[in-house]
Design an enzyme around this catalytic site. Structure first.
Site, PDB file in Angstrom:
ATOM      1  N   TYR A 141    -148.584  68.091  29.439  1.00 25.71           N
ATOM      2  CA  TYR A 141    -148.925  69.377  30.057  1.00 25.71           C
ATOM      3  C   TYR A 141    -150.434  69.438  30.224  1.00 25.71           C
ATOM      4  CZ  TYR A 141    -149.418  74.504  30.519  1.00 25.71           C
ATOM      5  OH  TYR A 141    -149.726  75.779  30.936  1.00 25.71           O
TER       6      TYR A 141
ATOM      7  N   ASP B 188    -156.857  64.084  28.892  1.00 29.24           N
ATOM      8  CA  ASP B 188    -156.736  65.504  28.570  1.00 29.24           C
ATOM      9  C   ASP B 188    -156.696  65.608  27.049  1.00 29.24           C
ATOM     10  OD1 ASP B 188    -156.014  68.059  27.987  1.00 29.24           O
ATOM     11  OD2 ASP B 188    -154.297  68.158  29.345  1.00 29.24           O
TER      12      ASP B 188
ATOM     13  N   LYS C  92    -159.298  74.601  23.327  1.00 27.23           N
ATOM     14  CA  LYS C  92    -158.847  74.899  21.957  1.00 27.23           C
ATOM     15  C   LYS C  92    -159.983  74.831  20.927  1.00 27.23           C
ATOM     16  CE  LYS C  92    -154.172  73.547  23.258  1.00 27.23           C
ATOM     17  NZ  LYS C  92    -153.429  74.776  23.352  1.00 27.23           N
TER      18      LYS C  92
HETATM   19  P1  KE4 Z   1    -154.936  76.560  28.314  1.00 24.32           P
HETATM   20  O1  KE4 Z   1    -155.131  76.872  29.742  1.00 24.32           O
HETATM   21  O2  KE4 Z   1    -153.640  77.101  27.765  1.00 24.32           O
HETATM   22  O3  KE4 Z   1    -156.135  76.892  27.478  1.00 24.32           O
HETATM   23  O4  KE4 Z   1    -154.824  74.958  28.180  1.00 24.32           O
HETATM   24  C1  KE4 Z   1    -153.905  74.239  28.914  1.00 24.32           C
HETATM   25  C2  KE4 Z   1    -153.612  72.937  28.245  1.00 24.32           C
HETATM   26  C3  KE4 Z   1    -154.093  71.782  28.799  1.00 24.32           C
HETATM   27  N1  KE4 Z   1    -153.886  70.595  28.232  1.00 24.32           N
HETATM   28  C4  KE4 Z   1    -153.198  70.475  27.085  1.00 24.32           C
HETATM   29  C5  KE4 Z   1    -153.008  69.125  26.483  1.00 24.32           C
HETATM   30  C6  KE4 Z   1    -152.678  71.620  26.467  1.00 24.32           C
HETATM   31  O5  KE4 Z   1    -152.009  71.479  25.331  1.00 24.32           O
HETATM   32  C7  KE4 Z   1    -152.869  72.875  27.067  1.00 24.32           C
HETATM   33  C8  KE4 Z   1    -152.248  74.138  26.498  1.00 24.32           C
HETATM   34  N2  KE4 Z   1    -151.327  74.004  25.460  1.00 24.32           N
HETATM   35  C9  KE4 Z   1    -150.293  74.997  25.249  1.00 24.32           C
HETATM   36  C10 KE4 Z   1    -149.403  74.544  24.088  1.00 24.32           C
HETATM   37  N3  KE4 Z   1    -148.173  74.059  24.582  1.00 24.32           N
HETATM   38  C11 KE4 Z   1    -150.876  76.352  24.999  1.00 24.32           C
HETATM   39  C12 KE4 Z   1    -149.924  77.422  24.572  1.00 24.32           C
HETATM   40  C13 KE4 Z   1    -149.411  78.289  25.700  1.00 24.32           C
HETATM   41  O6  KE4 Z   1    -149.239  77.835  26.822  1.00 24.32           O
HETATM   42  O7  KE4 Z   1    -149.144  79.452  25.387  1.00 24.32           O
END
Ligand code: KE4
Length: 428
Positions: free
Chosen positions: A146, A241, A269
């Protein structure tokens, strides 16, 4: 055993009329595991407290950021001090310079970088740079990884490797899907084949170098070698990523762990210390192509925001202290070993995968290597396990496709409590 959730239940009911699913990010709605999501009132160290006064040992750690534990006093103090000096200027600050220097100490491959406000923005912008500098539109991602919710990433594989991708969400144009190629994780041959046939159309490869978004899967050596060699042999960029793995699988993320330099890296994060931050960066030759020195446009009103920068700086400073990593790794290793011992003792079909301070329990015979194998795990069993752990005061990610995160605030007592709960929950 079941705890009172009256206030969370009533908040959920009201929230459902105001926000889709009652939440501001889908996974929080607990659809994958069932039950009512506790509405969180406060958090401190390794613990969450919900609106009904229930206390939980937290293994979500706000999906990664809380590596020092919640509300670390030095991070909170830094945020408060920054707030007193003004919450946003839309102009450069000394703290951003300090922050960029700190990030580069952890990730030397990020010679230049840009701060943004989320992991999504970091990945979306890194992809734009790769496309901009190569003049190519296509790119490769891997099934189960993701990279945020930008249109180009919300595309799944077509029916065969040679067919075009399909939008995985309405609202994503079909016309965009033909540029996203989705391959199985850990499949070096598929990567080679795709580059052999379409290499000159591909701007880059983006990957979670250790996956977290389908649970923790370690890449094979062969896959890592292919990631390092194949895209570059075709003039494409390697994008790591490290939004999840950064500061987690090792001090300098997966690049540090595996000794690989990415061309572009995405962070989020931990780097924001719990505030909304993303960072993308990499080799100077690529990042100097970003506006205003280059033609690749990207901007942000709140980018490099003083509060977020203060939280990030305080977090990174604490992580740079000797032994900081060891403490979190030790807690993760103790939990890993304890869970494995319980699985063995109880004769449960499950495996624990862990890289650094991220781990997952998969209900399967052996550790999955790709998304197909993760999908074949017993997710109903995970749902029961999750609910039983929650009832016993342990807050796990509400999906069998996610990573658990530990923090420096998880000590022997919290691990012991968790294992005590797991001894019952594993056979629930
Ligand atoms: P954000 O836009 O959520 O800050 O980051 C996106 C993202 C990008 N790359 C990786 C590897 C990530 O894990 C994430 C976001 N992770 C999710 C967990 N599955 C955040 C939680 C959510 O979507 O509520």
């Amino acid at each position: 055993m079941a705890r009172a959730h009256d206030r969370s239940k009533s908040l959920l009911e009201t929230a459902r009329g105001l926000m889709p699913g009652g939440v501001n990010s889908p996974v929080r709605a607990f659809r994958a595991v069932g039950g009512v999501p506790p509405f969180i009132a406060s958090a401190q160290g390794a613990y969450l407290v919900d609106e009904d006064g229930n206390r939980y040992v937290d293994y979500v750690c706000t999906w990664g950021p809380a590596i020092l534990g919640h509300a670390h006093p030095q991070v909170v103090a830094a945020i408060c001090a920054a707030a007193g000096r003004g919450t946003s200027f839309g102009a450069p600050t000394a703290a951003e310079v300090e922050m960029a220097e700190a990030v580069r100490r952890f990730f030397p491959s990020m010679e230049m970088m840009r701060m943004v406000s989320s992991g999504t923005e970091a990945c979306m912008s890194a992809l734009r740079v790769a496309r901009g500098v190569t003049g190519r539109d296509g790119f490769v991602k891997f099934e189960g990884c993701y990279h945020g919710h930008a249109d180009s990433f919300l595309i799944k594989a077509g029916s065969g490797l040679a067919t075009f991708g399909q939008p995985s969400s309405p609202g994503v144009p079909e016309s965009l899907a033909r540029h996203t190629h989705t391959l199985p994780f850990n499949d070096a041959d598929a990567l080679k084949r795709l580059f052999d046939t379409r290499g000159d159309e591909l701007a880059g490869v983006i990957v979670e170098p250790v996956t977290g978004n389908m649970g923790v899967i370690r890449p094979t050596d062969e896959f890592l070698k292919a990631l390092e060699e194949v895209p570059r042999a075709h003039g494409a960029l390697l994008i790591f990523d490290e939004v999840m793995t950064g500061f987690r699988v090792a001090r300098g993320g997966a690049q540090d762990l595996f000794g690989i330099e990415a061309d572009l890296t995405c962070l989020g994060k931990v780097v924001g210390g719990g505030l909304p931050v993303g960072v993308y960066g990499g080799k100077k030759q690529y990042m100097s192509q970003v506006s205003p020195t280059g033609p690749v446009y990207q901007a942000g009103t709140l980018s490099g925001n003083p509060l977020a920068t203060a939280a990030g700086l305080a977090t990174l400073a604490l992580l740079e202290e000797p032994g900081a990593y060891q403490k979190v790794e030790d807690a993760a290793a103790a939990l890993h070993a304890g869970l494995e011992a319980l699985i063995e003792k109880l004769g449960v079909t499950a495996v624990v995968t862990r890289v650094g301070t991220m781990m997952t329990v998969f209900f399967a015979e052996k550790a999955p290597r790709d998304f197909t194998e993760v999908a074949a795990c017993d997710h109903e069993k995970f749902g029961r396990f999750h609910g039983a752990m929650l009832d016993r005061g342990i807050y796990l990610p509400p999906s069998g496709y996610e990573a658990w995160f530990l923090s420096a605030a998880h000590g022997p007592y919290e691990i012991e409590q968790t294992l005590k709960a797991a001894e019952e929950a594993l056979i629930a």
